[in-house]
Design a protein around this motif. Structure first.
Motif, PDB file in Angstrom:
ATOM      1  N   GLY A 144     -40.514   2.281 -13.641  1.00  0.00           N
ATOM      2  CA  GLY A 144     -40.367   1.185 -14.577  1.00  0.00           C
ATOM      3  C   GLY A 144     -38.986   0.572 -14.509  1.00  0.00           C
ATOM      4  O   GLY A 144     -38.441   0.139 -15.515  1.00  0.00           O
ATOM      5  N   ALA A 145     -38.397   0.586 -13.329  1.00  0.00           N
ATOM      6  CA  ALA A 145     -37.004   0.165 -13.215  1.00  0.00           C
ATOM      7  C   ALA A 145     -36.858  -1.324 -13.469  1.00  0.00           C
ATOM      8  O   ALA A 145     -36.993  -2.135 -12.571  1.00  0.00           O
ATOM      9  N   ASP A 146     -36.632  -1.682 -14.715  1.00  0.00           N
ATOM     10  CA  ASP A 146     -36.303  -3.055 -15.046  1.00  0.00           C
ATOM     11  C   ASP A 146     -34.912  -3.311 -14.482  1.00  0.00           C
ATOM     12  O   ASP A 146     -33.956  -2.639 -14.857  1.00  0.00           O
ATOM     13  N   PRO A 147     -34.784  -4.269 -13.561  1.00  0.00           N
ATOM     14  CA  PRO A 147     -33.481  -4.427 -12.886  1.00  0.00           C
ATOM     15  C   PRO A 147     -32.362  -4.805 -13.843  1.00  0.00           C
ATOM     16  O   PRO A 147     -31.206  -4.752 -13.478  1.00  0.00           O
ATOM     17  N   TYR A 148     -32.699  -5.213 -15.067  1.00  0.00           N
ATOM     18  CA  TYR A 148     -31.623  -5.597 -15.989  1.00  0.00           C
ATOM     19  C   TYR A 148     -31.380  -4.545 -17.061  1.00  0.00           C
ATOM     20  O   TYR A 148     -30.556  -4.735 -17.942  1.00  0.00           O
ATOM     21  N   ALA A 149     -32.111  -3.462 -17.045  1.00  0.00           N
ATOM     22  CA  ALA A 149     -31.964  -2.465 -18.107  1.00  0.00           C
ATOM     23  C   ALA A 149     -31.382  -1.178 -17.543  1.00  0.00           C
ATOM     24  O   ALA A 149     -32.040  -0.148 -17.497  1.00  0.00           O
ATOM     25  N   HIS A 150     -30.149  -1.280 -17.062  1.00  0.00           N
ATOM     26  CA  HIS A 150     -29.499  -0.106 -16.491  1.00  0.00           C
ATOM     27  C   HIS A 150     -28.327   0.341 -17.346  1.00  0.00           C
ATOM     28  O   HIS A 150     -27.760  -0.450 -18.096  1.00  0.00           O
ATOM     29  N   ARG A 151     -28.011   1.614 -17.201  1.00  0.00           N
ATOM     30  CA  ARG A 151     -26.846   2.140 -17.912  1.00  0.00           C
ATOM     31  C   ARG A 151     -26.023   2.984 -16.945  1.00  0.00           C
ATOM     32  O   ARG A 151     -26.567   3.839 -16.238  1.00  0.00           O
ATOM     33  N   VAL A 152     -24.738   2.740 -16.940  1.00  0.00           N
ATOM     34  CA  VAL A 152     -23.818   3.511 -16.110  1.00  0.00           C
ATOM     35  C   VAL A 152     -22.835   4.224 -17.026  1.00  0.00           C
ATOM     36  O   VAL A 152     -22.300   3.613 -17.954  1.00  0.00           O
ATOM     37  N   VAL A 153     -22.628   5.507 -16.783  1.00  0.00           N
ATOM     38  CA  VAL A 153     -21.643   6.267 -17.547  1.00  0.00           C
ATOM     39  C   VAL A 153     -20.702   6.896 -16.519  1.00  0.00           C
ATOM     40  O   VAL A 153     -21.140   7.682 -15.673  1.00  0.00           O
ATOM     41  N   LEU A 154     -19.445   6.494 -16.556  1.00  0.00           N
ATOM     42  CA  LEU A 154     -18.465   7.018 -15.593  1.00  0.00           C
ATOM     43  C   LEU A 154     -17.621   8.083 -16.276  1.00  0.00           C
ATOM     44  O   LEU A 154     -17.215   7.912 -17.429  1.00  0.00           O
ATOM     45  N   GLY A 155     -17.365   9.176 -15.572  1.00  0.00           N
ATOM     46  CA  GLY A 155     -16.645  10.285 -16.199  1.00  0.00           C
ATOM     47  C   GLY A 155     -15.413  10.701 -15.420  1.00  0.00           C
ATOM     48  O   GLY A 155     -15.263  10.402 -14.223  1.00  0.00           O
ATOM     49  N   ASP A 156     -14.551  11.401 -16.123  1.00  0.00           N
ATOM     50  CA  ASP A 156     -13.318  11.912 -15.546  1.00  0.00           C
ATOM     51  C   ASP A 156     -13.619  12.770 -14.311  1.00  0.00           C
ATOM     52  O   ASP A 156     -14.673  13.415 -14.256  1.00  0.00           O
TER      53      ASP A 156
END
Ligand code: FES
Ligand code: FE
Length: 401
Positions: free
Chosen positions: A190-202
């Protein structure tokens, strides 16, 4: 015991007689032979089959043939035990080790993003590992395999044939249209190309991929007690996972990578990408299943895992071919003079800093996590030691990326 790797070195992970976790180099102190040749098992000691030096489960040298006649009891056995890891620590059952005693403690190293990555699998319930680790070697640089786990751009092209197979199509989410009727399939998971989340960590940890959208929640609810297995995310709403994942984690459905090389899939599989030189990577797949499922279902899920990723997996056969070709086609003297393009949605990722939980970026498909991987890698390679890395590593971006 379980045989694993730290960098390119073989290490033995075991419990000693007191139940303590131990990790040491699988290298005999006499002439360097491997003291353990099998991938996992039970033993009371490790016998080197070259000359017979024997080591206890805590790594101590406990037996030397000819100790009296040839070494005249002069050999100080306490100085010739196996080389121990500098630190061995675990988080929710996942054991990590490092050879460097100056490395940060595991909890600090993982930070909230690394911990969230592991929570996204550990909080699913009571899990067990399906017997056997699937292992195969791909002729690629390991970083390409890591880059790809954040890559939601390739799915429709690379996996075009897999997506039309009956095996993968049930994973495709029909979006709800007006009137509640499912519409045409938008793509894998169901990969909606506009509904992404990125979490960048130390230290380079990152999570990237689709987020739970209201449409997905509705589709899950439509399934009632039995939503599509690939969309069965009900575990997230139980009290303990709610607490552990927090607001940010609850809707994060992308792929975590525990830097540098542990990928956690959305289907509760774990993958280690173990470098064997710059042009070869050994891939290890672990499949986790709910302990409380009937055995038949556990076996079925294990098989499903093996048919998705791994050497027989519909998806990883496509991916592995790309990593192999990208490694070959960038190796040449001329090819390596030219940069590769990482400009997708660059400059358009605005981080949100929530009241609690890690900073995140909600955006369309992007390459922020890939760039973060290479940024972190460069920081690690530049640093002489942990003190230098702690001082000079790049901060997690707070401004648009
Ligand atoms: Fe292990 Fe000689 S190399 S006993
Ligand atoms: Fe893929």
């Amino acid at each position: 015991y379980f045989l694993s790797c730290i960098g390119e070195e073989s290490v033995i992970a075991t419990r000693d007689k007191s139940g303590q976790l131990q990790v040491f180099l699988n290298t005999c102190r006499h002439r360097g032979n491997a003291v353990c040749r099998t991938e996992a098992g039970n033993t009371k000691s490790f016998l080197c089959v070259y000359h017979g030096w024997t080591y206890g489960l805590n790594g101590d040298l406990i037996g030397v043939p000819g100790y009296k006649d040839l070494y005249h009891e002069d050999l100080d056995r306490s100085q010739w035990g196996l080389i121990s890891a500098g630190k061995v620590q675990s988080y929710k059952g996942f054991v990590f080790a490092t050879m460097d005693p100056d490395a940060p403690d595991l909890a600090d190293y993982l930070g909230e993003v690394g911990r969230l990555g592991l929570d996204l699998v550990a909080e699913r319930g009571e899990l067990m590992v399906v017997d056997g680790v699937q292992k195969n070697v791909i002729d690629c640089n390991w970083k390409l395999a890591v880059d790809n786990l954040f890559d939601w751009y390739h799915v429709q092209v690379s996996h075009a044939s897999a997506l039309v197979s009956e095996y993968i199509t049930p994973q495709v989410l029909p979006p709800e249209q007006e009137g509640g009727e499912p519409g045409p399939s938008p793509g894998l998971h169901g990969a909606d190309p506009y509904a992404h989340r990125v979490v960048l960590g130390d230290y380079g940890h990152a999570i990237s991929g689709p987020r739970m959208t209201p449409e997905m929640r509705r589709a899950m609810e439509r399934g009632g007690d039995k939503p599509e297995p690939w969309l069965d995310e009900r575990w997230r709403d139980e009290p303990a996972p709610r607490e552990a994942l927090g607001e940010v984690g609850r809707d994060t459905r992308g792929h975590p990578n525990i830097f540098p090389n542990l990928w956690i899939t959305s289907g509760a599989q774990l993958c280690l990408r173990l470098p064997k030189g710059p042009g070869k990577t050994e891939i290890w797949w672990f499949t986790l299943v709910d302990k409380n499922l009937p055995e038949e279902e556990r076996i079925a899920r294990g098989r499903r895992g093996g048919l998705t990723f791994g050497p027989a997996g519909l998806l990883e056969q496509d991916d592995g071919e790309n990593w192999d070709q990208s490694t070959r086609a960038t190796r040449g003297v001329v090819a390596r003079r030219y940069p590769l393009n990482f400009s997708m949605n660059l400059g358009r990722g605005a981080p949100t800093s929530p009241e609690s939980g890690p900073r995140y970026i909600d955006a369309g498909i992007n390459e922020h996590a890939q760039l973060w991987l290479y940024r972190a890698w460069a920081d690690w390679m530049d640093a002489e030691n942990w003190a230098a890395l702690k001082q000079h590593r790049s901060p997690v971006p707070a401004d648009p990326v």
